[in-house]
Design a protein around this motif. Structure first.
Motif, PDB file in Angstrom:
ATOM      1  N   ALA A  77       0.931  -1.207   0.093  1.00 15.75           N
ATOM      2  CA  ALA A  77      -0.171  -0.078  -0.128  1.00 15.75           C
ATOM      3  C   ALA A  77       0.831   1.188  -0.218  1.00 15.75           C
ATOM      4  O   ALA A  77       0.502   2.283  -0.683  1.00 15.75           O
ATOM      5  CB  ALA A  77      -1.046   0.030   1.177  1.00 15.75           C
ATOM      6  N   ALA A  78       2.024   1.294   0.814  1.00 18.20           N
ATOM      7  CA  ALA A  78       3.002   2.357   0.819  1.00 18.20           C
ATOM      8  C   ALA A  78       3.419   2.514  -0.489  1.00 18.20           C
ATOM      9  O   ALA A  78       3.809   3.706  -0.969  1.00 18.20           O
ATOM     10  CB  ALA A  78       3.964   2.236   1.850  1.00 18.20           C
ATOM     11  N   LEU A  79       3.783   1.466  -1.235  1.00 18.53           N
ATOM     12  CA  LEU A  79       4.475   1.370  -2.350  1.00 18.53           C
ATOM     13  C   LEU A  79       3.522   2.113  -3.691  1.00 18.53           C
ATOM     14  O   LEU A  79       4.027   3.171  -4.373  1.00 18.53           O
ATOM     15  CB  LEU A  79       5.082   0.340  -3.018  1.00 18.53           C
ATOM     16  CG  LEU A  79       5.860   0.034  -4.172  1.00 18.53           C
ATOM     17  CD1 LEU A  79       6.899   0.918  -4.230  1.00 18.53           C
ATOM     18  CD2 LEU A  79       5.987  -1.322  -4.700  1.00 18.53           C
ATOM     19  N   ARG A  80       2.373   2.150  -3.568  1.00 22.87           N
ATOM     20  CA  ARG A  80       1.447   2.717  -4.445  1.00 22.87           C
ATOM     21  C   ARG A  80       1.353   4.227  -4.352  1.00 22.87           C
ATOM     22  O   ARG A  80       0.997   4.861  -5.305  1.00 22.87           O
ATOM     23  CB  ARG A  80      -0.036   1.957  -4.233  1.00 22.87           C
ATOM     24  CG  ARG A  80      -0.174   0.657  -4.917  1.00 22.87           C
ATOM     25  CD  ARG A  80      -1.375   0.221  -5.058  1.00 22.87           C
ATOM     26  NE  ARG A  80      -2.214  -0.014  -3.545  1.00 22.87           N
ATOM     27  CZ  ARG A  80      -2.128  -1.140  -3.003  1.00 22.87           C
ATOM     28  NH1 ARG A  80      -1.527  -1.967  -3.385  1.00 22.87           N
ATOM     29  NH2 ARG A  80      -2.788  -1.330  -1.738  1.00 22.87           N
ATOM     30  N   ARG A  81       1.749   4.547  -3.124  1.00 18.02           N
ATOM     31  CA  ARG A  81       1.565   6.267  -2.981  1.00 18.02           C
ATOM     32  C   ARG A  81       2.856   6.590  -2.731  1.00 18.02           C
ATOM     33  O   ARG A  81       2.939   7.898  -2.062  1.00 18.02           O
ATOM     34  CB  ARG A  81       0.600   6.359  -1.844  1.00 18.02           C
ATOM     35  CG  ARG A  81       0.691   5.809  -0.525  1.00 18.02           C
ATOM     36  CD  ARG A  81      -0.533   6.288   0.277  1.00 18.02           C
ATOM     37  NE  ARG A  81      -0.161   5.622   1.736  1.00 18.02           N
ATOM     38  CZ  ARG A  81       0.384   6.536   2.749  1.00 18.02           C
ATOM     39  NH1 ARG A  81       0.774   7.671   2.362  1.00 18.02           N
ATOM     40  NH2 ARG A  81       0.501   5.894   3.948  1.00 18.02           N
ATOM     41  N   ALA A  82       3.973   6.075  -3.270  1.00 18.20           N
ATOM     42  CA  ALA A  82       5.257   6.451  -2.723  1.00 18.20           C
ATOM     43  C   ALA A  82       5.487   7.922  -2.960  1.00 18.20           C
ATOM     44  O   ALA A  82       6.305   8.557  -2.205  1.00 18.20           O
ATOM     45  CB  ALA A  82       6.202   5.540  -3.489  1.00 18.20           C
ATOM     46  N   ARG A  83       5.366   8.213  -4.122  1.00 16.37           N
ATOM     47  CA  ARG A  83       5.706   9.614  -4.756  1.00 16.37           C
ATOM     48  C   ARG A  83       4.826  10.830  -3.988  1.00 16.37           C
ATOM     49  O   ARG A  83       5.434  11.977  -4.347  1.00 16.37           O
ATOM     50  CB  ARG A  83       5.476   9.684  -6.140  1.00 16.37           C
ATOM     51  CG  ARG A  83       6.518   8.777  -6.807  1.00 16.37           C
ATOM     52  CD  ARG A  83       6.332   9.077  -8.402  1.00 16.37           C
ATOM     53  NE  ARG A  83       7.621   8.172  -9.205  1.00 16.37           N
ATOM     54  CZ  ARG A  83       7.602   8.200 -10.558  1.00 16.37           C
ATOM     55  NH1 ARG A  83       7.192   9.265 -11.134  1.00 16.37           N
ATOM     56  NH2 ARG A  83       8.526   7.460 -10.953  1.00 16.37           N
ATOM     57  N   SER A  84       4.022  10.370  -3.202  1.00 21.87           N
ATOM     58  CA  SER A  84       2.999  11.387  -2.419  1.00 21.87           C
ATOM     59  C   SER A  84       3.814  11.384  -0.979  1.00 21.87           C
ATOM     60  O   SER A  84       2.939  12.180  -0.112  1.00 21.87           O
ATOM     61  CB  SER A  84       1.681  11.295  -2.440  1.00 21.87           C
ATOM     62  OG  SER A  84       1.463   9.971  -1.920  1.00 21.87           O
ATOM     63  N   ILE A  91      13.619   8.891  -1.489  1.00 19.94           N
ATOM     64  CA  ILE A  91      14.308   7.891  -2.307  1.00 19.94           C
ATOM     65  C   ILE A  91      14.388   8.179  -3.805  1.00 19.94           C
ATOM     66  O   ILE A  91      15.430   8.101  -4.506  1.00 19.94           O
ATOM     67  CB  ILE A  91      13.585   6.227  -1.980  1.00 19.94           C
ATOM     68  CG1 ILE A  91      13.846   5.916  -0.661  1.00 19.94           C
ATOM     69  CG2 ILE A  91      14.180   5.578  -2.966  1.00 19.94           C
ATOM     70  CD1 ILE A  91      12.933   4.740  -0.301  1.00 19.94           C
ATOM     71  N   GLU A  92      13.282   8.897  -4.239  1.00 21.88           N
ATOM     72  CA  GLU A  92      13.210   9.343  -5.722  1.00 21.88           C
ATOM     73  C   GLU A  92      14.603  10.438  -5.899  1.00 21.88           C
ATOM     74  O   GLU A  92      15.185  10.410  -7.119  1.00 21.88           O
ATOM     75  CB  GLU A  92      11.934  10.019  -6.047  1.00 21.88           C
ATOM     76  CG  GLU A  92      10.860   8.954  -6.228  1.00 21.88           C
ATOM     77  CD  GLU A  92      11.156   8.263  -7.438  1.00 21.88           C
ATOM     78  OE1 GLU A  92      11.634   8.803  -8.380  1.00 21.88           O
ATOM     79  OE2 GLU A  92      10.806   6.829  -7.562  1.00 21.88           O
TER      80      GLU A  92
END
Length: 353
Positions: A77-84, A91-92
């Motif tokens: 679930a965290a991965l799906r909204r990683a960029r927010s 990390i990005e």
């Protein structure tokens, strides 16, 4: 003039949020003035914490991010909204080359998932390993894998050995760290097929690598500090880590109980207090804080969620040491040496390709 090293900090990660993250960064910058920080998270709490950290405030850049990864979040679930999220954005920044490393005290599973997807692995490395320092009777030792890979083949173990030696050279300053595989005995005939093959591969190619392969080490050899780098699969490594932590708590608990037993033992405590303080400091997890997802195409350091200021500062310093020590280049160079040294037709050459 010394070049600066920029590190992205997930300011919202961990049990204490921006306060410990930023005060820890302040402490790390006292040790390494070449550090600069990019702070990801909610702007209000970050600015409030910066008011107590003038060194960081003078140099840091704030990148406002509202999303936070909670300790209870599932990695998927965290991965799906990683960029927010503050964790994902930190990390990005490593992936984009905007910073040299990222440090977070947040959800371990989420951090591992985000880092693996965003950064991928270094060429010639199949899987990243979780590596950290453990206190021993001699000095700190490097242990990996501590839980990222529950099942490993011989090739994985060889790669962990190469990466662990590179870590020891970068963080501990060792020219030729000693390396051993964790096993149920030191004799060559003991252990699984994977362990025996990994040992054979390391003996074949070890002469050309900046490490000294010593064969096998038993569990009781970890605390003795018999080798600089202990290599194992994540299942056994995590058990070894938790057992060591439990043993440390047992020892300190038994000592505390013994010193409270009578007036005589209380007087003994007063006489022994300096030595006991030194022991407590040596066993303090904050003194060895900073686990690394080693093998990724970028430096990501995991701080313990409950780390105090000193602990988070240590995690930041580990990240800085890995960058300054060219850890990614060293791993790539050493893996190339390993493959080149194995003779043509060797089963290890095919496995390592």
């Amino acid at each position: 003039m010394t070049a600066t090293i920029a590190i992205a900090l997930d300011a919202m990660g961990g049990d204490h949020g921006p306060a410990v993250v930023i005060e820890g960064a302040e402490c790390a910058r006292e040790r390494y003035p070449d550090l600069r920080f990019r702070l990801y998270g909610q702007e209000g709490p970050i600015r409030a914490a910066l008011a107590r950290a003038p060194r960081v405030a003078a140099e840091a850049e704030i990148v406002p991010v509202e999303g936070v990864v909670l300790g209870t979040d599932r990695p998927s679930a965290a991965l799906r909204r990683a960029r927010s999220t503050s964790m994902g954005c930190a990390i990005e920044a490593v992936k984009a080359g905007e910073v040299a490393a990222a440090v977070s005290a947040g959800n371990t599973g989420a951090l591992m998932a985000m880092a693996k997807v965003a950064l991928r692995t270094i060429p010639a490395i199949d899987r990243p390993a979780l590596v950290a320092l453990m206190p021993t009777m001699r000095s700190d030792s490097v242990v990996l894998d501590l839980g990222a890979n529950t099942e490993c083949d011989a090739n994985n173990l060889v790669q962990f050995a190469v990466m662990g030696a590179a870590f020891a050279r970068s963080v501990l300053g060792l020219d030729r760290p000693t390396v051993a595989l964790l096993n149920i005995g030191e004799e060559d005939m003991k252990g699984t097929t994977e362990l025996k093959l990994a040992a054979s591969l390391l003996r074949e190619a070890g002469i050309d690598l900046p490490l000294d392969f010593l064969g096998f080490v038993e569990g009781n050899g970890i605390g003795k500090g018999e080798v600089d780098v202990i290599v194992t699969d994540g299942f056994s490594g995590n058990i070894a880590l938790k057992t060591a932590e439990g043993t440390a708590n047992l020892v300190t608990g038994l000592l505390a109980r013994a010193f409270r037993a009578s007036l005589r033992t209380r007087l003994g405590y007063l006489l022994s207090r300096p030595a006991l303080r030194a022991l407590k400091d040596q066993l303090d997890p904050n003194h060895h804080n900073g686990a690394v997802f080693l093998g990724l195409n970028g430096v990501v350091v995991k701080s313990h969620g409950a780390a105090n200021v000193k602990g988070f500062a240590n995690a930041v310093c580990v990240a800085r040491d890995l960058v300054a020590g060219r850890i990614l280049d060293r791993i790539a160079e050493d893996m190339a040496k390993f493959r080149a040294h194995l003779p043509q037709g060797s089963p290890g050459r095919e496995a390592a390709a």
